[in-house]
Design a protein around this motif. Structure first.
Motif, PDB file in Angstrom:
ATOM      1  N   GLY A  96      74.117  88.232 -74.437  1.00  9.68           N
ATOM      2  CA  GLY A  96      74.268  87.732 -75.793  1.00  9.68           C
ATOM      3  C   GLY A  96      75.547  88.175 -76.478  1.00  9.68           C
ATOM      4  O   GLY A  96      75.781  87.820 -77.640  1.00  9.68           O
ATOM      5  N   MET A  97      76.382  88.949 -75.765  1.00 10.55           N
ATOM      6  CA  MET A  97      77.600  89.466 -76.387  1.00 10.55           C
ATOM      7  C   MET A  97      78.856  89.038 -75.630  1.00 10.55           C
ATOM      8  O   MET A  97      79.889  89.706 -75.696  1.00 10.55           O
ATOM      9  CB  MET A  97      77.518  90.991 -76.473  1.00 10.55           C
ATOM     10  CG  MET A  97      76.391  91.467 -77.383  1.00 10.55           C
ATOM     11  SD  MET A  97      76.274  93.271 -77.521  1.00 10.55           S
ATOM     12  CE  MET A  97      75.549  93.671 -75.919  1.00 10.55           C
ATOM     13  N   MET A 123      76.327  96.208 -82.312  1.00 16.70           N
ATOM     14  CA  MET A 123      75.604  94.936 -82.357  1.00 16.70           C
ATOM     15  C   MET A 123      74.152  95.086 -81.932  1.00 16.70           C
ATOM     16  O   MET A 123      73.299  94.279 -82.301  1.00 16.70           O
ATOM     17  CB  MET A 123      76.314  93.909 -81.478  1.00 16.70           C
ATOM     18  CG  MET A 123      77.708  93.535 -81.976  1.00 16.70           C
ATOM     19  SD  MET A 123      78.607  92.447 -80.844  1.00 16.70           S
ATOM     20  CE  MET A 123      77.749  90.881 -81.157  1.00 16.70           C
ATOM     21  N   LEU A 124      73.857  96.142 -81.158  1.00 19.58           N
ATOM     22  CA  LEU A 124      72.501  96.339 -80.656  1.00 19.58           C
ATOM     23  C   LEU A 124      71.693  97.361 -81.452  1.00 19.58           C
ATOM     24  O   LEU A 124      70.501  97.535 -81.198  1.00 19.58           O
ATOM     25  CB  LEU A 124      72.547  96.797 -79.191  1.00 19.58           C
ATOM     26  CG  LEU A 124      72.832  95.723 -78.151  1.00 19.58           C
ATOM     27  CD1 LEU A 124      73.120  96.368 -76.798  1.00 19.58           C
ATOM     28  CD2 LEU A 124      71.669  94.751 -78.036  1.00 19.58           C
ATOM     29  N   MET A 131      69.376  88.353 -80.350  1.00 15.31           N
ATOM     30  CA  MET A 131      70.709  88.964 -80.375  1.00 15.31           C
ATOM     31  C   MET A 131      71.384  88.716 -81.719  1.00 15.31           C
ATOM     32  O   MET A 131      71.993  89.623 -82.304  1.00 15.31           O
ATOM     33  CB  MET A 131      71.543  88.366 -79.243  1.00 15.31           C
ATOM     34  CG  MET A 131      72.936  88.974 -79.085  1.00 15.31           C
ATOM     35  SD  MET A 131      72.933  90.666 -78.470  1.00 15.31           S
ATOM     36  CE  MET A 131      73.407  91.568 -79.940  1.00 15.31           C
ATOM     37  N   VAL A 132      71.267  87.504 -82.217  1.00 13.85           N
ATOM     38  CA  VAL A 132      71.891  87.175 -83.505  1.00 13.85           C
ATOM     39  C   VAL A 132      71.240  87.984 -84.627  1.00 13.85           C
ATOM     40  O   VAL A 132      71.933  88.512 -85.509  1.00 13.85           O
ATOM     41  CB  VAL A 132      71.811  85.664 -83.778  1.00 13.85           C
ATOM     42  CG1 VAL A 132      72.224  85.349 -85.217  1.00 13.85           C
ATOM     43  CG2 VAL A 132      72.697  84.901 -82.797  1.00 13.85           C
ATOM     44  N   ARG A 133      69.919  88.128 -84.600  1.00 10.88           N
ATOM     45  CA  ARG A 133      69.244  88.906 -85.647  1.00 10.88           C
ATOM     46  C   ARG A 133      69.755  90.342 -85.673  1.00 10.88           C
ATOM     47  O   ARG A 133      70.045  90.899 -86.734  1.00 10.88           O
ATOM     48  CB  ARG A 133      67.725  88.908 -85.434  1.00 10.88           C
ATOM     49  CG  ARG A 133      67.034  87.619 -85.791  1.00 10.88           C
ATOM     50  CD  ARG A 133      65.539  87.829 -86.024  1.00 10.88           C
ATOM     51  NE  ARG A 133      64.871  88.483 -84.904  1.00 10.88           N
ATOM     52  CZ  ARG A 133      64.396  87.824 -83.834  1.00 10.88           C
ATOM     53  NH1 ARG A 133      64.544  86.509 -83.742  1.00 10.88           N
ATOM     54  NH2 ARG A 133      63.774  88.493 -82.875  1.00 10.88           N
ATOM     55  N   SER A 134      69.869  90.945 -84.495  1.00  7.62           N
ATOM     56  CA  SER A 134      70.324  92.325 -84.424  1.00  7.62           C
ATOM     57  C   SER A 134      71.777  92.445 -84.892  1.00  7.62           C
ATOM     58  O   SER A 134      72.130  93.325 -85.675  1.00  7.62           O
ATOM     59  CB  SER A 134      70.199  92.853 -82.992  1.00  7.62           C
ATOM     60  OG  SER A 134      70.733  94.148 -82.876  1.00  7.62           O
ATOM     61  N   GLY A 158      76.033  93.652 -89.352  1.00  2.00           N
ATOM     62  CA  GLY A 158      77.250  93.231 -90.047  1.00  2.00           C
ATOM     63  C   GLY A 158      78.127  92.277 -89.276  1.00  2.00           C
ATOM     64  O   GLY A 158      79.260  92.020 -89.684  1.00  2.00           O
ATOM     65  N   PHE A 159      77.633  91.717 -88.160  1.00  2.00           N
ATOM     66  CA  PHE A 159      78.416  90.798 -87.358  1.00  2.00           C
ATOM     67  C   PHE A 159      77.920  89.363 -87.608  1.00  2.00           C
ATOM     68  O   PHE A 159      76.717  89.121 -87.731  1.00  2.00           O
ATOM     69  CB  PHE A 159      78.296  91.127 -85.864  1.00  2.00           C
ATOM     70  CG  PHE A 159      78.832  92.489 -85.524  1.00  2.00           C
ATOM     71  CD1 PHE A 159      80.146  92.658 -85.170  1.00  2.00           C
ATOM     72  CD2 PHE A 159      78.003  93.615 -85.583  1.00  2.00           C
ATOM     73  CE1 PHE A 159      80.645  93.917 -84.856  1.00  2.00           C
ATOM     74  CE2 PHE A 159      78.487  94.868 -85.276  1.00  2.00           C
ATOM     75  CZ  PHE A 159      79.812  95.027 -84.916  1.00  2.00           C
ATOM     76  N   THR A 160      78.851  88.421 -87.632  1.00  2.00           N
ATOM     77  CA  THR A 160      78.503  87.033 -87.899  1.00  2.00           C
ATOM     78  C   THR A 160      79.006  86.141 -86.759  1.00  2.00           C
ATOM     79  O   THR A 160      80.206  86.148 -86.474  1.00  2.00           O
ATOM     80  CB  THR A 160      79.137  86.554 -89.217  1.00  2.00           C
ATOM     81  OG1 THR A 160      78.733  87.402 -90.279  1.00  2.00           O
ATOM     82  CG2 THR A 160      78.714  85.115 -89.523  1.00  2.00           C
ATOM     83  N   PRO A 161      78.098  85.401 -86.116  1.00  2.00           N
ATOM     84  CA  PRO A 161      78.547  84.511 -85.047  1.00  2.00           C
ATOM     85  C   PRO A 161      79.346  83.345 -85.606  1.00  2.00           C
ATOM     86  O   PRO A 161      79.137  82.927 -86.744  1.00  2.00           O
ATOM     87  CB  PRO A 161      77.238  84.031 -84.415  1.00  2.00           C
ATOM     88  CG  PRO A 161      76.221  84.150 -85.504  1.00  2.00           C
ATOM     89  CD  PRO A 161      76.638  85.343 -86.318  1.00  2.00           C
TER      90      PRO A 161
END
Length: 468
Positions: A75-76, A95-96, A455-458, A463-466
């Motif tokens: 997911g990364m 991210m995790l 993965m996106v939720r975590s 503080g990370f935005t896809p």
């Protein structure tokens, strides 16, 4: 169900057999290879099998072994794409940090399916520790970002098992981030959990291992504790070591901690080993320690080029791994073989220094040997598990085949992968949308959707935005 494969171009990767031949291979009800040979079996023999699979001249080879993977990282992909190891791994951790055990389950299951779709049928899997850390440059150690309960690790084990891939489970002890008793209890919980996997799918569990962490430790106790746990559980150990040129003197200075603790030996492997000293190489040779090579990862992160040909000249056991999906960005053993083969030839200005046969051996039987499972997997040998890949160089076409092994290594890739078998049962089928549905009825697409959403939720919580 017994199966007979006929009219296959067989690449056995077994020193006792020819490099390749056109013939047949048989599998029993327990998913083990019972025979193989040139030509076509007689009708009476053929009739004895539950299923006959005519491969019509496609390649049949052993499933690849990734002797070094972090299977939860798909997911990364694409993150920190111009950064070196320590910056990249710190972003992974950030991210995790807000992931939960169920997110780790789906990430691990998706990673297992991703490996299978690439023809990797057995994996040495470094689980994400329940202590999520960042790398601290000032002390060259790992500092805790967040501590999770032990099920953060055990659910990863469940996810890999439910993917249907064979696996060695590697767990970090975290003795410097937690009180030692707590760290050992968490490690023991993960090793004990493997017995529940044995009750469910015993053939998939290839054993436990220590996720060696001395490279990031501040003192010798980590090496000593890892040795104690190896003996307690009768398990192996693989440690990331001298992977990057950053702070290389500090890394090299910690080598003696492992040596003095008695960890080096046939149950131990160094992952990467890109920047060793001459003395370190001498001790690896003397002790029978293995080395596991991640050619694509070392290139992507700018870590360097390991002297693999030099190690092989000294009879060191070497395996290969596809490493993180987020630092190779694809779990592709074909690309990994070619990256390794070409960089070794280029750095020595010598096309003969590594052959196609040798690099194929490294990603199959060599990898199995490096992680202690060569009695079970790694070659098409009677008695071993029937973990197989069917690769067709005609779809899409690669032209006339002058040397099947050379075509397989140099010209084939994931686009030629037709089917993957684990224990004689289909684990991936390129002709089925989404691959193969799991035993619990969950499809590839559903697994990947759950993994991506988690993965996106975590990451967003951290503080990370896809981009989308």
């Amino acid at each position: 169900m017994s199966t007979l494969f006929i009219d296959a171009v067989i690449i056995p990767v077994d020193p006792a057999q020819p490099r390749w031949f056109r013939g047949w291979l048989s599998v029993d009800d327990d998913g083990r290879i019972t025979g193989l040979g040139e030509g076509t079996p007689d009708p009476a023999t053929t009739a004895a099998f539950s299923e006959v699979v005519d491969l019509n001249g496609a390649f049949l080879a052993p499933g690849f072994i990734s002797a070094h993977s972090h299977i939860y990282t798909g997911g990364m992909r694409g993150i920190a794409h111009t950064e070196p190891l320590y910056t990249w791994v710190t972003q992974n951790s950030a991210m995790l940090a807000e992931a939960d055990p169920e997110i780790m389950y789906w990430l691990s299951r998706a990673g297992g399916l991703d490996h299978l779709a690439a023809g990797v049928t057995s994996v040495y899997n470094f689980t994400q520790s329940r202590v999520v850390c960042r790398f601290d440059y000032a002390s060259s150690t790992l500092k805790a970002v967040k501590v999770h309960d032990p099920d953060f690790v055990t659910r990863q084990i469940d996810g890999v098992a439910d993917a249907g891939i064979r696996f060695v489970t590697s767990v970090r002890v975290d003795d410097e981030q937690l009180p030692e008793a707590d760290a050992v209890a968490g490690f023991d919980a993960a090793m004990s959990h493997l017995t529940t996997i044995d009750a469910k799918t015993p053939a998939l569990n290839l054993g436990g291992s220590v996720y060696g962490a001395v490279q990031w430790a501040s003192g010798r106790r980590t090496a000593e504790l890892e040795k104690e746990l190896m003996e307690k559980w009768s398990i192996t150990n693989q440690a990331h070591f001298v992977e990057t040129a950053e702070q290389i003197e500090i890394q090299q200075a910690k080598f003696d901690w492992y040596d003095d603790a008695g960890v080096l030996g046939t149950d131990f492997a160094f992952g990467h080993f890109v920047h060793p000293t001459e003395r370190m190489v001498e001790r690896v040779v003397e002790s029978g320690t293995s080395v596991v090579w991640q050619a694509m990862s070392n290139g992507r992160l700018g870590s360097g080029i390991a002297d693999i040909t030099g190690l092989l000249t000294k009879d060191v056991t070497v395996g290969m791994g596809v490493d993180d999906q987020s630092c190779t960005d694809t779990s592709d053993p074909f690309e990994n073989m070619r990256t390794g083969l070409f960089t070794q030839r280029a750095v020595h200005s010598d096309a003969s220094i590594m052959s196609v046969d040798r690099v194929l051996h490294l990603h199959t039987l060599g990898s199995a040997s490096s992680i202690g499972v060569s009695d079970k997997v790694g070659s098409l040998t009677v008695g071993k598990y029937a973990d197989l890949v069917v690769v067709d160089p005609r779809h899409p076409a690669t032209g006339p085949v002058w040397d099947p092994v050379a075509t397989y290594v140099l010209a084939c890739g994931l686009r030629h992968m037709r089917k993957v078998y684990v224990g004689g049962k289909v684990a991936f089928d390129a002709d089925l949308p989404g691959g193969v549905t799991g035993a619990d009825g969950v499809t590839y697409d559903e697994v990947n959707r759950a993994a991506d959403e988690g993965m996106v939720r975590s990451a967003v919580a951290g503080g990370f935005t896809p981009a989308y």
